[in-house]
Design a protein around this motif. Structure first.
Motif, PDB file in Angstrom:
ATOM      1  N   HIS A   1      59.237   3.538  28.692  1.00 22.43           N
ATOM      2  CA  HIS A   1      60.355   2.988  29.463  1.00 22.43           C
ATOM      3  C   HIS A   1      61.167   4.059  30.182  1.00 22.43           C
ATOM      4  N   THR A   2      60.843   5.312  30.018  1.00 26.76           N
ATOM      5  CA  THR A   2      61.455   6.338  30.866  1.00 26.76           C
ATOM      6  C   THR A   2      60.669   6.524  32.163  1.00 26.76           C
TER       7      THR A   2
ATOM      8  N   GLU B   1      60.008   0.581  34.506  1.00 26.59           N
ATOM      9  CA  GLU B   1      61.204  -0.238  34.318  1.00 26.59           C
ATOM     10  C   GLU B   1      60.823  -1.716  34.308  1.00 26.59           C
ATOM     11  N   SER B   2      61.742  -2.507  33.802  1.00 28.59           N
ATOM     12  CA  SER B   2      61.545  -3.952  33.700  1.00 28.59           C
ATOM     13  C   SER B   2      62.447  -4.669  34.711  1.00 28.59           C
TER      14      SER B   2
ATOM     15  N   ASN C   1      67.165  -5.153  31.733  1.00 30.66           N
ATOM     16  CA  ASN C   1      67.266  -4.270  30.565  1.00 30.66           C
ATOM     17  C   ASN C   1      68.211  -4.952  29.575  1.00 30.66           C
TER      18      ASN C   1
ATOM     19  N   GLU D   1      68.034  -4.455  36.045  1.00 34.88           N
ATOM     20  CA  GLU D   1      67.266  -3.217  36.170  1.00 34.88           C
ATOM     21  C   GLU D   1      66.535  -3.302  37.514  1.00 34.88           C
ATOM     22  N   LEU D   2      65.305  -3.752  37.560  1.00 32.93           N
ATOM     23  CA  LEU D   2      64.641  -3.921  38.854  1.00 32.93           C
ATOM     24  C   LEU D   2      65.048  -5.241  39.520  1.00 32.93           C
TER      25      LEU D   2
ATOM     26  N   GLU E   1      57.291  -4.003  31.296  1.00 27.62           N
ATOM     27  CA  GLU E   1      57.560  -3.224  32.498  1.00 27.62           C
ATOM     28  C   GLU E   1      56.683  -3.658  33.673  1.00 27.62           C
TER      29      GLU E   1
ATOM     30  N   GLY F   1      60.541   4.518  37.191  1.00 30.26           N
ATOM     31  CA  GLY F   1      61.613   5.015  36.343  1.00 30.26           C
ATOM     32  C   GLY F   1      62.141   6.384  36.719  1.00 30.26           C
TER      33      GLY F   1
ATOM     34  N   TYR G   1      64.621   8.750  42.411  1.00 27.75           N
ATOM     35  CA  TYR G   1      64.993   7.604  41.575  1.00 27.75           C
ATOM     36  C   TYR G   1      66.163   6.841  42.197  1.00 27.75           C
TER      37      TYR G   1
ATOM     38  N   ARG H   1      65.741   2.965  22.439  1.00 26.64           N
ATOM     39  CA  ARG H   1      65.338   3.591  23.693  1.00 26.64           C
ATOM     40  C   ARG H   1      66.149   4.869  23.948  1.00 26.64           C
TER      41      ARG H   1
ATOM     42  N   ASN I   1      67.847   6.507  26.749  1.00 30.73           N
ATOM     43  CA  ASN I   1      68.368   6.436  28.109  1.00 30.73           C
ATOM     44  C   ASN I   1      68.978   7.796  28.436  1.00 30.73           C
TER      45      ASN I   1
END
Length: 520
Positions: free
Chosen positions: A80-81, A84-85, A88, A98-99, A185, A208, A229, A509, A511
């Motif tokens: 997950h780094t 992305e989903s 979150n 997130e996305l 993801e 990510g 990013y 996670r 972050n």
């Protein structure tokens, strides 16, 4: 930088040691012979970190870099780094963008998601709605055999409305849709189709904050900052995840400056973190349990399973092994979860009753474990032995352990299950629902009435109704006793004082996009 130790060996631990272990813990002594020097013996300052580099140590290696082909928390932490989903989860387990920047429920079965603009994958491919459709359909494709398919199986279809809008239709009301999407993801459709699954896993491409560089199994996963990013370039140039199974070695790596964040620090060892480091804890979402295969002796006997529940003194486990930084569980849920109920009483510790029920049970039970849960497994096995059930701990490498419990080859095992979704459906549907037995045998336990309750609970968005259904389900699981629910510990990390801006996540996670590391 020191290499990670390679300790992936099968090991059977005599239970007599486990009993001593519990006694030692109760007296406040450390039972980790390799524990590093106490605080104060290593100087006052944090060991210097390499400029622009952050090293995180976990207890086990990843299984794959393909985000759709695992069901493993250490793997998820790394994946997950890079990926992305759509959504979150924050520290309250609430869905956050997130996305997807926003979403709305059109009707009971339809959800519309609006996607983030100007996002690109690490290979320059633009992120859009086709990637969302491809990713979800890839997970659900029976030929893909994704271990994550059950998380999204309620999805019937994904429709692309335009480049930045997708419509997801479910087969039934889906109260856990957002939590399911949060742990799955998005991958680049064109790239995966072009290179195929094997090459994609070897050279993964996500959206990510960090870009995959290399993976040397059992040594390190190396990532570099994504300069493009959408959330801004990370402060650290390089992010390295190192698998270090033994806690003493993880702590030593922290003290030596070989790692700046180390996971899974036992509560009783936090006082032994060196100066220039600190223990940082957060309420966890993992449920630890003893699972019993109900299809083989002695656990095909309900009375033996109940006796196992009575034999385990969970309060002692919490105080001796976790320094009271864990909660005793009387059901496969913790209080904040949807589906937890005060109506379930569980089984009290009753050594005499357990001894009476286990009298005459022959043979030795092998309790499977990984290195990460070895300590707890030894303590539980010691308590079973004290109640008259011969038990020994069998420590396995992570993948061998998963193969064994999912194939039904294990008689009993100690494990944990992360419930980042905060919903009992995650535990009930995965571990106690008959349709899930095709993917993983686990205890082999089934119950038709329970199946109906679980199905009903995951088919309505009426939370009050779901609470009632799951309350009945919890009672059945506790009565039939395929598990001994054990405890829910804090997540404790050792963190160098050179690290600024990092907060631990209850779902484990890392972050770290905004984290900085000082080099002196």
């Amino acid at each position: 930088m020191r290499s990670a130790p390679r300790t992936f060996v099968r090991r059977v631990v005599p239970v007599s040691l486990a009993a001593l272990l519990v006694t030692a813990c109760a007296s406040g002594e450390s039972f980790d012979e390799g524990a590093p020097a106490p605080a104060g013996e290593g100087g006052d300052d944090a060991p210097a970190a390499e400029a622009g580099q952050l090293v995180i140590a976990q207890s086990s290696d990843i299984l794959t870099m393909d985000p759709h082909m695992h069901r493993n928390r250490p793997t998820q932490n790394v994946v997950h780094t890079v990926f992305e989903s759509l959504v979150n989860q924050d520290n309250e387990l609430t869905a956050v963008p997130e996305l997807a920047t926003e979403w709305e429920q059109v009707d009971d079965l339809t959800w519309r998601f609006h996607l983030r603009e100007d996002v690109t994958f690490h290979n320059g491919e633009e992120f859009d709605a086709e990637d969302v459709k491809f990713s979800i359909e890839r997970i659900l494709d029976p030929e893909q055999v994704s271990p994550r398919a059950s998380m999204l199986e309620v999805i019937e279809s994904v429709e692309v409305e335009d480049d930045l809008t997708v419509l997801i239709t479910t087969t039934a009301p889906a109260p856990t849709l957002l939590s399911g999407l949060a742990v799955n993801e998005i991958v680049p459709a064109e790239y995966v189709a072009e290179v195929g699954d094997e090459e994609f896993a070897a050279s993964p491409v996500g959206t990510g904050p960090f870009v995959f560089d290399s993976w040397t199994p059992n040594e390190a996963v190396n990532l570099t900052a994504n300069p493009d990013y959408w959330g801004g370039e990370p402060s650290v140039d390089t992010l390295i995840f190192r698998p270090i199974p033994e806690v003493s070695s993880r702590m030593a790596a922290l003290q030596a400056g070989d790692a700046q964040i180390v996971a899974e620090i036992p509560a009783d060892l936090t006082s032994q973190l060196g100066s220039g480091t600190e223990a940082v804890g957060v309420s966890g979402t993992r449920i630890f349990f003893l699972a019993m295969n109900v299809t083989v002796a002695p656990f095909d006997d309900h009375a033996v399973r109940v006796a196992a529940n009575q034999a385990v003194d969970k309060d002692t486990l919490v105080s001796a092994l976790y320094e009271d930084r864990a909660r005793v569980l009387n059901q496969p849920a913790f209080p904040e979860m949807v589906g937890y109920t005060d109506e379930v009483q569980g089984y009290d510790f009753d050594l005499e009753a357990a001894q009476a029920a286990l009298e005459g049970v022959d043979g030795t039970v092998e309790v499977d474990s990984t290195e990460a849960t070895r300590m707890l497994a030894e303590a539980v096995a010691g308590q079973l032995q004290a109640a008259g059930l011969a038990a020994e701990v069998n420590v396995l490498e992570e993948q061998a352990f998963l193969d064994r419990i999912e194939s039904g080859s294990s008689t009993a095992y100690i494990s944990s299950w992360g419930v980042a979704e905060g919903d009992a459906d995650v535990i009930l549907a995965r571990h106690f629902w008959s349709p899930s037995r095709d993917g993983a045998f686990y205890t082999g336990y089934t119950n038709e009435e329970l199946d109906e309750l679980i199905s009903a609970g995951r088919s309505t968005t009426d939370q009050a109704e779901r609470e009632e259904l799951y309350a009945e389900a919890m009672q059945i699981v506790v009565d039939d006793a395929p598990w001994v629910p054990l405890l829910n510990p804090e997540e404790i990390y050792g963190v160098s004082s050179s690290v600024q801006g990092w907060e631990p996540s209850p779902i484990g996670r890392f972050n770290v996009a905004d984290v900085t590391v000082s080099s002196s």
